[in-house]
Design an enzyme around this catalytic site. Structure first.
Site, PDB file in Angstrom:
ATOM      1  N   TYR A 158       0.950  -1.141  -0.110  1.00 45.79           N
ATOM      2  CA  TYR A 158      -0.015   0.017   0.104  1.00 45.79           C
ATOM      3  C   TYR A 158       0.906   1.129  -0.115  1.00 45.79           C
ATOM      4  O   TYR A 158       0.458   2.038  -0.426  1.00 45.79           O
ATOM      5  CB  TYR A 158      -1.026   0.174   1.128  1.00 45.79           C
ATOM      6  CG  TYR A 158      -1.570   1.236   1.404  1.00 45.79           C
ATOM      7  CD1 TYR A 158      -2.672   1.802   0.218  1.00 45.79           C
ATOM      8  CD2 TYR A 158      -1.746   2.177   2.515  1.00 45.79           C
ATOM      9  CE1 TYR A 158      -3.265   3.036   0.523  1.00 45.79           C
ATOM     10  CE2 TYR A 158      -2.372   3.384   2.716  1.00 45.79           C
ATOM     11  CZ  TYR A 158      -3.153   3.692   1.729  1.00 45.79           C
ATOM     12  OH  TYR A 158      -3.749   4.929   1.674  1.00 45.79           O
ATOM     13  N   ARG A 165       1.336   7.090  -6.717  1.00 42.61           N
ATOM     14  CA  ARG A 165       0.209   7.836  -7.067  1.00 42.61           C
ATOM     15  C   ARG A 165       0.718   9.331  -6.735  1.00 42.61           C
ATOM     16  O   ARG A 165       0.465   9.969  -7.582  1.00 42.61           O
ATOM     17  CB  ARG A 165      -0.808   7.477  -5.836  1.00 42.61           C
ATOM     18  CG  ARG A 165      -1.845   8.504  -5.849  1.00 42.61           C
ATOM     19  CD  ARG A 165      -3.066   8.421  -5.204  1.00 42.61           C
ATOM     20  NE  ARG A 165      -2.857   7.699  -3.724  1.00 42.61           N
ATOM     21  CZ  ARG A 165      -3.836   7.392  -3.006  1.00 42.61           C
ATOM     22  NH1 ARG A 165      -5.114   7.018  -3.428  1.00 42.61           N
ATOM     23  NH2 ARG A 165      -3.518   6.953  -1.582  1.00 42.61           N
ATOM     24  N   TYR A 218      -0.875  13.233   6.829  1.00 42.26           N
ATOM     25  CA  TYR A 218      -0.504  11.986   7.528  1.00 42.26           C
ATOM     26  C   TYR A 218       0.838  12.054   8.014  1.00 42.26           C
ATOM     27  O   TYR A 218       1.849  12.191   6.995  1.00 42.26           O
ATOM     28  CB  TYR A 218      -0.795  10.565   6.908  1.00 42.26           C
ATOM     29  CG  TYR A 218      -2.183   9.864   6.927  1.00 42.26           C
ATOM     30  CD1 TYR A 218      -3.074  10.576   7.700  1.00 42.26           C
ATOM     31  CD2 TYR A 218      -2.522   8.839   6.305  1.00 42.26           C
ATOM     32  CE1 TYR A 218      -4.388  10.013   7.961  1.00 42.26           C
ATOM     33  CE2 TYR A 218      -3.711   8.299   6.405  1.00 42.26           C
ATOM     34  CZ  TYR A 218      -4.763   9.224   7.217  1.00 42.26           C
ATOM     35  OH  TYR A 218      -6.107   8.468   7.040  1.00 42.26           O
ATOM     36  N   ARG A 231     -11.476  13.254   2.046  1.00 43.65           N
ATOM     37  CA  ARG A 231     -12.660  12.454   2.693  1.00 43.65           C
ATOM     38  C   ARG A 231     -13.809  12.255   1.990  1.00 43.65           C
ATOM     39  O   ARG A 231     -14.624  11.513   2.196  1.00 43.65           O
ATOM     40  CB  ARG A 231     -12.549  13.153   4.074  1.00 43.65           C
ATOM     41  CG  ARG A 231     -11.425  13.200   5.054  1.00 43.65           C
ATOM     42  CD  ARG A 231     -10.739  11.619   5.053  1.00 43.65           C
ATOM     43  NE  ARG A 231      -9.461  11.618   5.744  1.00 43.65           N
ATOM     44  CZ  ARG A 231      -8.948  10.594   6.112  1.00 43.65           C
ATOM     45  NH1 ARG A 231      -9.147   9.339   5.699  1.00 43.65           N
ATOM     46  NH2 ARG A 231      -7.944  10.614   6.664  1.00 43.65           N
ATOM     47  N   GLU A 338     -14.174  -1.196   6.222  1.00 47.95           N
ATOM     48  CA  GLU A 338     -13.949   0.159   5.455  1.00 47.95           C
ATOM     49  C   GLU A 338     -15.206   0.399   4.892  1.00 47.95           C
ATOM     50  O   GLU A 338     -15.703  -0.586   4.330  1.00 47.95           O
ATOM     51  CB  GLU A 338     -12.583   0.220   4.547  1.00 47.95           C
ATOM     52  CG  GLU A 338     -12.483   1.687   4.047  1.00 47.95           C
ATOM     53  CD  GLU A 338     -11.379   1.733   2.997  1.00 47.95           C
ATOM     54  OE1 GLU A 338     -10.116   1.398   3.723  1.00 47.95           O
ATOM     55  OE2 GLU A 338     -11.388   2.274   1.775  1.00 47.95           O
TER      56      GLU A 338
HETATM   57  C1  3EB Z   1      -7.691   5.978   5.640  1.00 48.19           C
HETATM   58  O1  3EB Z   1      -8.501   6.878   5.764  1.00 48.19           O
HETATM   59  C2  3EB Z   1      -8.101   4.544   5.205  1.00 48.19           C
HETATM   60  O2  3EB Z   1      -5.263   5.523  -0.266  1.00 48.19           O
HETATM   61  O3  3EB Z   1      -6.968   5.978  -1.520  1.00 48.19           O
HETATM   62  C3  3EB Z   1      -9.240   5.206   2.536  1.00 48.19           C
HETATM   63  C4  3EB Z   1      -9.864   5.898   1.292  1.00 48.19           C
HETATM   64  C5  3EB Z   1      -8.138   4.728   2.936  1.00 48.19           C
HETATM   65  C6  3EB Z   1      -8.637   6.137   0.327  1.00 48.19           C
HETATM   66  C7  3EB Z   1      -6.380   5.843  -0.283  1.00 48.19           C
HETATM   67  C8  3EB Z   1      -7.064   5.210   1.881  1.00 48.19           C
HETATM   68  C9  3EB Z   1      -7.510   5.423   0.508  1.00 48.19           C
HETATM   69  O4  3EB Z   1      -6.406   6.343   5.684  1.00 48.19           O
HETATM   70  C10 3EB Z   1      -7.489   3.985   4.122  1.00 48.19           C
END
Ligand code: 3EB
Length: 350
Positions: A158, A165, A218, A231, A338
């Site tokens: 990941y 990306r 992050y 989001r 999820e």
């Molecule tokens: C998170 O909130 C959970 O890498 O495109 C959620 C939605 C998550 C999209 C992405 C990853 C992605 O980090 C994982």
């Protein structure tokens, strides 16, 4: 349905699918399947995407049909397919990583692993297509690839995906914090990197969750490159206002919560989704969203969690909840579930 919408989704069983595909052929943007070998519709010129996240608890495999309000044209680009009309562009890319295996010279493209290279390649192709056809804004993008939690090349896959990306966003001159799409990233049982997306001409509103650190901020604990997604994204397809809520996990701040407890994770996710919905309501033009009016797609790491998770949804949302369940690995090893959602997009389950 008595009227046609610029964007709608159908979930079809095999009995209805042929008839519906024929009826809607001209306006079919794409056909997404969650298991191998279905459907047999070589005659459909729109993208056919095989995601390889098997449905859980359904009587039969359903097919996800994205339909437009007006006839669409279609074409191919790089390793992908697309369809479009004056209101939106739908595209898909499917690539086997093996096409991007060792090339000896890492410095060529700054990529270390085949997955990173494949991801960068796919996103660059997508951004070039968006530029060429003039649908500048990615509204929603779905990402799927095998062994998402496996570590190789000294990094979890990941995280390799996140590097590729982000490299593509930078290489294509895109912002890493603004005008970014809603997304999800899941592990599949298939062999290929699979991406599908919707792009539009009018800039969507990217929505963040006040309970969570933006993914693009992050800390480095989650990998060398931040995940680039919002989001949720609130957009316009023609006159239709549509809301796409990204894959949402049991994360507060940037930390995974309730490790090992699928019920508590699901409840936390619904609080997160509710928070995103509230943010959306602050900027939405007309529609007032709530948990009852969303359609959900739930990804479960373990099939056996279906009943426990479904009971939480029934309890928190109600017995009319629109939901399908898919088996997929979540992008953090410590997460079991999820959930993503859409609103403002008529949905039919026949
Ligand atoms: C998170 O909130 C959970 O890498 O495109 C959620 C939605 C998550 C999209 C992405 C990853 C992605 O980090 C994982």
């Amino acid at each position: 349905m008595s009227r046609t919408y610029p964007l709608s989704v159908f979930y079809l069983g095999s009995a209805q699918s042929e008839r519906q595909l024929l009826k809607w052929r001209e306006r079919t943007l794409a056909c997404v399947t969650f298991a191998n070998g279905f459907p047999q519709d070589e005659w459909l010129s729109a993208p056919v995407v095989q995601v390889n996240t098997p449905m859980i608890g359904a009587e039969e495999e359903l097919l996800e049909l994205w339909c437009a309000g007006q006839a669409v044209s279609s074409g191919r680009f790089g390793r992908g397919q697309y369809s479009f009309n004056s209101e939106l562009l739908f595209g898909s890319v499917m690539l086997p990583e093996s096409d991007f295996s060792e090339r000896g010279n890492e410095s060529d493209d700054g990529c270390v692993s085949p997955l990173q290279r494949a991801t960068k390649h796919a996103f660059q192709d997508i951004f070039r297509l968006l530029d060429k056809l003039n649908y500048p804004h990615l509204l929603r993008i779905w990402n799927y690839f095998p062994a998402i939690n496996v570590e190789n090349y000294n990094l979890e896959r990941y995280r390799q995906f996140n590097i590729g990306r982000q490299q593509a966003f930078v290489a294509c001159g895109r912002s890493l914090t603004e005008d970014i799409p809603a997304a999800c990233a899941l592990g599949t049982v298939g062999e290929q990197l699979i991406i599908y997306f919707i792009a539009v001409q009018k800039k969507p509103i990217a929505i963040e969750n006040p309970r969570q650190v933006s993914a693009y901020h992050y800390p480095a604990d989650y990998g060398p490159s931040e995940p680039i997604f919002s989001r949720a994204s609130l957009g316009r397809v023609g006159e239709q206002e549509v809301l796409f809520i990204s894959g949402t996990a049991s994360i507060i701040g940037h930390r995974s919560m309730h490790v090992g407890d699928v019920v508590a994770q699901t409840k936390e996710i619904l609080v997160n989704i509710d928070a995103v919905v509230n943010e959306a309501n602050c900027v939405a033009a007309k529609v007032h969203y709530d948990l009852e009016s969303l359609s959900y797609k739930v990804y479960l790491r373990r099939q056996e969690d279906l009943n426990a998770v479904h009971n939480v949804l029934l309890q928190e949302i109600g017995s009319n909840v629109q939901v399908i369940y898919l088996e997929a690995d979540i992008c953090r090893q410590d997460l079991l579930v999820e959930i993503e959602a859409i609103a403002g997009i008529p949905l039919q389950t026949l």
